[in-house]
Design a protein around this motif. Sequence first.
Motif, PDB file in Angstrom:
ATOM      1  N   ILE A  80       3.019  -0.478  -6.712  1.00 28.80           N
ATOM      2  CA  ILE A  80       2.406  -1.619  -6.028  1.00 28.80           C
ATOM      3  C   ILE A  80       1.327  -2.183  -6.946  1.00 28.80           C
ATOM      4  N   VAL A 109       5.700  -5.550  -5.821  1.00 31.78           N
ATOM      5  CA  VAL A 109       6.176  -4.185  -5.633  1.00 31.78           C
ATOM      6  C   VAL A 109       7.415  -4.017  -6.502  1.00 31.78           C
ATOM      7  N   LEU A 130       3.919   0.301   1.277  1.00 28.49           N
ATOM      8  CA  LEU A 130       2.733  -0.488   1.623  1.00 28.49           C
ATOM      9  C   LEU A 130       2.022   0.109   2.836  1.00 28.49           C
ATOM     10  N   ALA A 139       9.806  -0.685   0.149  1.00 25.35           N
ATOM     11  CA  ALA A 139       8.560  -1.384  -0.193  1.00 25.35           C
ATOM     12  C   ALA A 139       7.628  -1.420   1.008  1.00 25.35           C
TER      13      ALA A 139
END
Length: 98
Positions: free
Chosen positions: A94, A37, A55, A51
């Motif tokens: 990502i 990431v 996700l 992050a």
Amino acid sequence: MPVTPDNDNMPDEPLVFIIIGKAYEADGDDEGIDIHVMLRAPDDDTAVREALNALAEEGFLQADLDQIGTLTDIPDEEPHASAYQGALEGEVAIIRFA
């Protein structure tokens, strides 16, 4: 006139972080997906939080984040070069490794 002390430890611009780990899309998913990431953030705590949020938005239920670091140069190879550029523009990139 108030004076703001100059703290040389704090960068003028947010840093570009790379976080390396493994993300899981389903409960009981033992293998997971290796991920990197990349994002801009003022500090590592903020980078980890952003992050994890990104996700979750991508459908990952869990992540094990193993390493975090900052990038000082533009990566030479794809997909990291594009992800770095996206991070500079404020995106959370990502990269999935199948």
